[in-house]
Design an enzyme around this catalytic site. Structure first.
Site, mmCIF file in Angstrom:
data_model
loop_
_atom_site.group_PDB
_atom_site.id
_atom_site.type_symbol
_atom_site.label_atom_id
_atom_site.label_comp_id
_atom_site.label_asym_id
_atom_site.label_seq_id
_atom_site.Cartn_x
_atom_site.Cartn_y
_atom_site.Cartn_z
ATOM 1 N N HIS A 23 6.656 -0.935 4.218
ATOM 2 C CA HIS A 23 6.368 -0.770 2.786
ATOM 3 C C HIS A 23 6.751 -1.985 1.953
ATOM 4 O O HIS A 23 6.375 -2.080 0.786
ATOM 5 C CB HIS A 23 7.164 0.407 2.213
ATOM 6 N N CYS A 51 3.942 -4.789 6.105
ATOM 7 C CA CYS A 51 2.552 -4.797 6.583
ATOM 8 C C CYS A 51 1.765 -5.857 5.805
ATOM 9 O O CYS A 51 1.871 -5.936 4.579
ATOM 10 C CB CYS A 51 1.933 -3.420 6.372
ATOM 11 N N HIS A 66 7.181 5.992 -4.570
ATOM 12 C CA HIS A 66 6.979 5.475 -3.209
ATOM 13 C C HIS A 66 7.493 4.040 -3.123
ATOM 14 O O HIS A 66 7.226 3.225 -4.013
ATOM 15 C CB HIS A 66 5.491 5.524 -2.849
ATOM 16 N N GLU A 118 6.575 1.482 -1.520
ATOM 17 C CA GLU A 118 5.539 0.430 -1.594
ATOM 18 C C GLU A 118 5.171 0.130 -3.050
ATOM 19 O O GLU A 118 5.052 -1.027 -3.453
ATOM 20 C CB GLU A 118 4.296 0.874 -0.814
ATOM 21 N N THR A 176 -1.718 1.153 -0.870
ATOM 22 C CA THR A 176 -2.661 1.000 0.250
ATOM 23 C C THR A 176 -3.186 2.328 0.806
ATOM 24 O O THR A 176 -4.244 2.356 1.423
ATOM 25 C CB THR A 176 -1.990 0.223 1.411
ATOM 26 N N SER A 187 7.104 13.273 6.700
ATOM 27 C CA SER A 187 6.005 12.302 6.657
ATOM 28 C C SER A 187 4.882 12.827 5.765
ATOM 29 O O SER A 187 4.218 13.821 6.085
ATOM 30 C CB SER A 187 5.477 12.073 8.084
ATOM 31 N N SER A 239 2.893 7.790 11.348
ATOM 32 C CA SER A 239 4.278 7.460 11.694
ATOM 33 C C SER A 239 4.732 8.184 12.964
ATOM 34 O O SER A 239 5.925 8.264 13.238
ATOM 35 C CB SER A 239 5.196 7.815 10.519
HETATM 36 S S1 SF4 Z 1 -1.284 2.509 6.234
HETATM 37 FE FE1 SF4 Z 1 -2.325 0.521 6.174
HETATM 38 S S2 SF4 Z 1 -1.175 -0.659 4.684
HETATM 39 FE FE2 SF4 Z 1 0.140 1.046 5.258
HETATM 40 S S3 SF4 Z 1 1.393 0.256 6.938
HETATM 41 FE FE3 SF4 Z 1 -0.397 1.230 7.866
HETATM 42 S S4 SF4 Z 1 -1.881 -0.446 8.148
HETATM 43 FE FE4 SF4 Z 1 -0.334 -1.148 6.680
#
Ligand code: SF4
Length: 286
Positions: A70, A92, A120, A122, A159, A215, A259
């Protein structure tokens, strides 16, 4: 039958493999927050030397620190660098791209709007990295803005958001903004897993969803499956398989959140296969 894709997305797989390499090299690695929403995988990583801390102030000097997929706000990275920590950055690349786009918008004088969940990590990493005006717009609330008019607005998305929700936000803001720029920073991994379980639900008598209770993406998969009317069993591990649940079901589908590690999916698959071949009570043989 499996929902495909299932389990780890690209970013989580990449992050966990860099964490495993670091644990192998250093023996002990501190993670800022839980690196993955899966209790079984966390237990495994802890047994290899993972220590979870809440913030950089808890990190002992000169230690190795892992940043999860994140990402973290820029100021957190700076404070980690100052402690002399060895930083293993598992952010990521798609998350980094969303952060970069938001920073570009802010530098160019746009009011930055982030479509996502304000709690969140992220979204917090993006919003707290921006020096300037920023609004986090929740996907679950109607897009109503108090301002009569906006001058320059730039939109990015968490994302894991849905493309349709981003389109609705863009359309709503376009009525108020003199200038509007949009970066589609949505990654397809979440919608691909959601589409896969929706398709699978129509072809099987029941679906097992594997993933942590904590999750959010696994919870969404279970919700989609339940909403199709297909009997759905959400489990974290093989101990939660209920024999009676299989009664009257010939074909079972398996799905797993982004996850959920491969080893856990394989363990459950093996347990199901052995129960079926042994003709255990509650399992309907073909
Ligand atoms: S859902 Fe997409 S943006 Fe989020 S960690 Fe996985 S690949 Fe990366």
């Amino acid at each position: 039958m499996f929902a495909e894709p299932k389990g780890f997305c690209f970013g989580v797989r990449r992050a966990i493999s860099s964490l495993e390499e670091a644990l192998d090299s250093y023996g002990r690695v501190f993670a800022l927050g839980s690196p993955i929403h899966n209790p079984q995988e966390i237990e495994r990583l802890k047994s290899l030397g993972l220590v979870i801390i809440d913030g950089p102030e808890e990190l002992p000097t000169g230690e190795v620190v892992f940043i999860r997929a994140h990402g973290v706000p820029e100021r957190v990275l700076e404070s980690l660098r100052k402690t002399g920590a060895v930083i293993i950055d598992g952010t990521c690349p798609f998350v980094s791209k969303a952060q970069e786009k938001a920073l570009t918008l802010a530098r160019e004088g746009y009011l930055v709007m982030i479509l996502g969940d304000k709690d969140h990590p992220e979204v917090q990493a993006i919003s707290q990295s921006i020096k300037g005006p920023v609004i986090v717009v929740s996907p679950s609330e109607p897009f109503r803005f108090h301002e009569e008019k906006f001058d320059k607005v730039g939109i990015v998305a968490q994302t894991t958001q849905q493309k349709g929700t981003l389109s609705k936000l863009v359309s709503s803001v376009s009525e108020k903004a003199a200038e509007l720029r949009v970066f589609n920073t949505i990654c397809g991994a979440t919608s691909a897993r959601q589409g896969a379980i929706a398709r699978l639900a129509g072809a099987v008598d029941g679906i097992i969803v594997i993933g942590g209770r904590n999750s959010a993406n696994t919870a969404k998969l279970a919700e989609i499956s339940i909403n199709t009317g297909t009997p759905t069993l959400w489990i974290e591990d093989q101990e939660e398989l209920e024999r009676g649940w299989f009664q009257g079901k010939k074909t079972i589908g398996i799905a797993a959140g982004a996850s959920t590690p491969d080893w856990l999916i394989r363990t459950i698959e093996r347990r199901l296969a052995s129960a079926k071949s042994a003709g255990e009570d509650g399992w309907e043989n073909d």
